[in-house]
Scaffold this motif. Sequence first.
Motif, PDB file in Angstrom:
ATOM      1  N   LEU A  56       0.834  -1.184   0.000  1.00 18.10           N
ATOM      2  CA  LEU A  56       0.000   0.000   0.000  1.00 18.10           C
ATOM      3  C   LEU A  56       0.876   1.243   0.000  1.00 18.10           C
ATOM      4  CD1 LEU A  56      -3.041   0.798   0.340  1.00 18.10           C
ATOM      5  CD2 LEU A  56      -2.566   0.920   2.782  1.00 18.10           C
ATOM      6  N   VAL A  57       0.616   2.142  -0.928  1.00 21.49           N
ATOM      7  CA  VAL A  57       1.277   3.448  -0.943  1.00 21.49           C
ATOM      8  C   VAL A  57       0.335   4.422  -0.257  1.00 21.49           C
ATOM      9  CG1 VAL A  57       2.125   5.342  -2.379  1.00 21.49           C
ATOM     10  CG2 VAL A  57       2.521   2.962  -3.083  1.00 21.49           C
ATOM     11  N   HIS A  58       0.838   5.078   0.790  1.00 26.49           N
ATOM     12  CA  HIS A  58       0.047   6.071   1.519  1.00 26.49           C
ATOM     13  C   HIS A  58       0.608   7.435   1.137  1.00 26.49           C
ATOM     14  CE1 HIS A  58      -1.681   7.438   5.653  1.00 26.49           C
ATOM     15  NE2 HIS A  58      -2.222   8.070   4.636  1.00 26.49           N
ATOM     16  N   SER A  59      -0.085   8.128   0.272  1.00 32.37           N
ATOM     17  CA  SER A  59       0.382   9.402  -0.258  1.00 32.37           C
ATOM     18  C   SER A  59      -0.318  10.571   0.437  1.00 32.37           C
ATOM     19  CB  SER A  59       0.104   9.471  -1.755  1.00 32.37           C
ATOM     20  OG  SER A  59       0.392  10.751  -2.254  1.00 32.37           O
ATOM     21  N   PHE A  60       0.448  11.600   0.745  1.00 29.75           N
ATOM     22  CA  PHE A  60      -0.116  12.826   1.287  1.00 29.75           C
ATOM     23  C   PHE A  60      -0.064  13.946   0.244  1.00 29.75           C
ATOM     24  CE2 PHE A  60       0.726  10.449   5.076  1.00 29.75           C
ATOM     25  CZ  PHE A  60      -0.367  10.744   5.879  1.00 29.75           C
ATOM     26  N   SER A  61       0.299  13.622  -0.968  1.00 33.46           N
ATOM     27  CA  SER A  61       0.386  14.607  -2.031  1.00 33.46           C
ATOM     28  C   SER A  61      -1.014  15.037  -2.469  1.00 33.46           C
ATOM     29  CB  SER A  61       1.137  14.014  -3.227  1.00 33.46           C
ATOM     30  OG  SER A  61       1.003  14.837  -4.361  1.00 33.46           O
ATOM     31  N   PRO A  62      -1.311  16.336  -2.459  1.00 33.08           N
ATOM     32  CA  PRO A  62      -2.638  16.801  -2.879  1.00 33.08           C
ATOM     33  C   PRO A  62      -2.988  16.401  -4.310  1.00 33.08           C
ATOM     34  CG  PRO A  62      -1.438  18.564  -1.789  1.00 33.08           C
ATOM     35  CD  PRO A  62      -0.470  17.424  -1.988  1.00 33.08           C
ATOM     36  N   GLU A  63      -1.971  16.262  -5.159  1.00 34.21           N
ATOM     37  CA  GLU A  63      -2.237  15.909  -6.558  1.00 34.21           C
ATOM     38  C   GLU A  63      -1.856  14.453  -6.866  1.00 34.21           C
ATOM     39  OE1 GLU A  63       1.763  17.545  -6.020  1.00 34.21           O
ATOM     40  OE2 GLU A  63      -0.138  18.546  -5.738  1.00 34.21           O
ATOM     41  N   ASN A  64      -1.703  13.635  -5.808  1.00 34.30           N
ATOM     42  CA  ASN A  64      -1.305  12.226  -5.984  1.00 34.30           C
ATOM     43  C   ASN A  64      -0.065  12.098  -6.868  1.00 34.30           C
ATOM     44  OD1 ASN A  64      -3.161  10.722  -4.361  1.00 34.30           O
ATOM     45  ND2 ASN A  64      -4.747  11.356  -5.802  1.00 34.30           N
ATOM     46  N   ARG A  65       0.922  12.886  -6.536  1.00 30.07           N
ATOM     47  CA  ARG A  65       2.183  12.852  -7.269  1.00 30.07           C
ATOM     48  C   ARG A  65       2.733  11.429  -7.284  1.00 30.07           C
ATOM     49  NH1 ARG A  65       7.617  16.194  -5.800  1.00 30.07           N
ATOM     50  NH2 ARG A  65       8.639  15.834  -7.785  1.00 30.07           N
ATOM     51  N   TRP A  66       3.226  10.994  -8.393  1.00 26.20           N
ATOM     52  CA  TRP A  66       3.812   9.678  -8.647  1.00 26.20           C
ATOM     53  C   TRP A  66       2.780   8.570  -8.849  1.00 26.20           C
ATOM     54  CZ3 TRP A  66       8.384  10.897 -10.031  1.00 26.20           C
ATOM     55  CH2 TRP A  66       9.130  11.850  -9.342  1.00 26.20           C
ATOM     56  N   PHE A  67       1.499   8.912  -8.842  1.00 33.70           N
ATOM     57  CA  PHE A  67       0.488   7.876  -9.050  1.00 33.70           C
ATOM     58  C   PHE A  67       0.649   7.211 -10.418  1.00 33.70           C
ATOM     59  CE2 PHE A  67      -3.862   6.428 -10.175  1.00 33.70           C
ATOM     60  CZ  PHE A  67      -3.989   5.456  -9.201  1.00 33.70           C
ATOM     61  N   GLU A  68       1.000   7.974 -11.428  1.00 35.03           N
ATOM     62  CA  GLU A  68       1.188   7.397 -12.767  1.00 35.03           C
ATOM     63  C   GLU A  68       2.321   6.366 -12.771  1.00 35.03           C
ATOM     64  OE1 GLU A  68      -0.746   7.660 -15.466  1.00 35.03           O
ATOM     65  OE2 GLU A  68      -2.085   8.863 -14.213  1.00 35.03           O
ATOM     66  N   GLU A  69       3.359   6.629 -11.985  1.00 38.29           N
ATOM     67  CA  GLU A  69       4.456   5.653 -11.864  1.00 38.29           C
ATOM     68  C   GLU A  69       3.965   4.381 -11.180  1.00 38.29           C
ATOM     69  OE1 GLU A  69       7.405   6.045 -13.278  1.00 38.29           O
ATOM     70  OE2 GLU A  69       6.714   7.994 -13.996  1.00 38.29           O
ATOM     71  N   PHE A  70       3.137   4.553 -10.164  1.00 40.37           N
ATOM     72  CA  PHE A  70       2.550   3.410  -9.479  1.00 40.37           C
ATOM     73  C   PHE A  70       1.681   2.599 -10.443  1.00 40.37           C
ATOM     74  CE2 PHE A  70      -1.174   1.787  -7.107  1.00 40.37           C
ATOM     75  CZ  PHE A  70      -0.527   0.815  -6.355  1.00 40.37           C
ATOM     76  N   LEU A  71       0.892   3.270 -11.277  1.00 34.16           N
ATOM     77  CA  LEU A  71       0.061   2.566 -12.253  1.00 34.16           C
ATOM     78  C   LEU A  71       0.903   1.753 -13.228  1.00 34.16           C
ATOM     79  CD1 LEU A  71      -2.754   5.096 -13.216  1.00 34.16           C
ATOM     80  CD2 LEU A  71      -2.925   3.035 -11.815  1.00 34.16           C
TER      81      LEU A  71
END
Length: 93
Positions: free
Chosen positions: A38-53
């Motif tokens: 599980l990635v727990h992100s506090f980034s308002p814009e979900n930074r790095w989500f595309e890398e996770f995808l």
Amino acid sequence: MLGLNNELPDDVHYQLVHRTASAVIEAQRFGAHAAVMLVHSFSPENRWFEEFLKFAEAFGVRPEVGRLARTSAQNRLPLDLGWVHGDERFLLA
């Protein structure tokens, strides 16, 4: 270790690979019925989500923020991947 039938793209962040392998190892060690990375992100814009995808797609899934996705990894345990968004109030501390 990750039970992948596909190769990971060369530009996948190693932290995702390491954390997922660690989740599988620890789940096996504790006799769990499944492993979760599980990635727990506090980034308002979900930074790095595309890398996770990109990483998740190697497992045959396309997770959504806030939902686990069961992979098709060929491990002894089921493997779920997820991304959750933390409460931004904690960024102000």
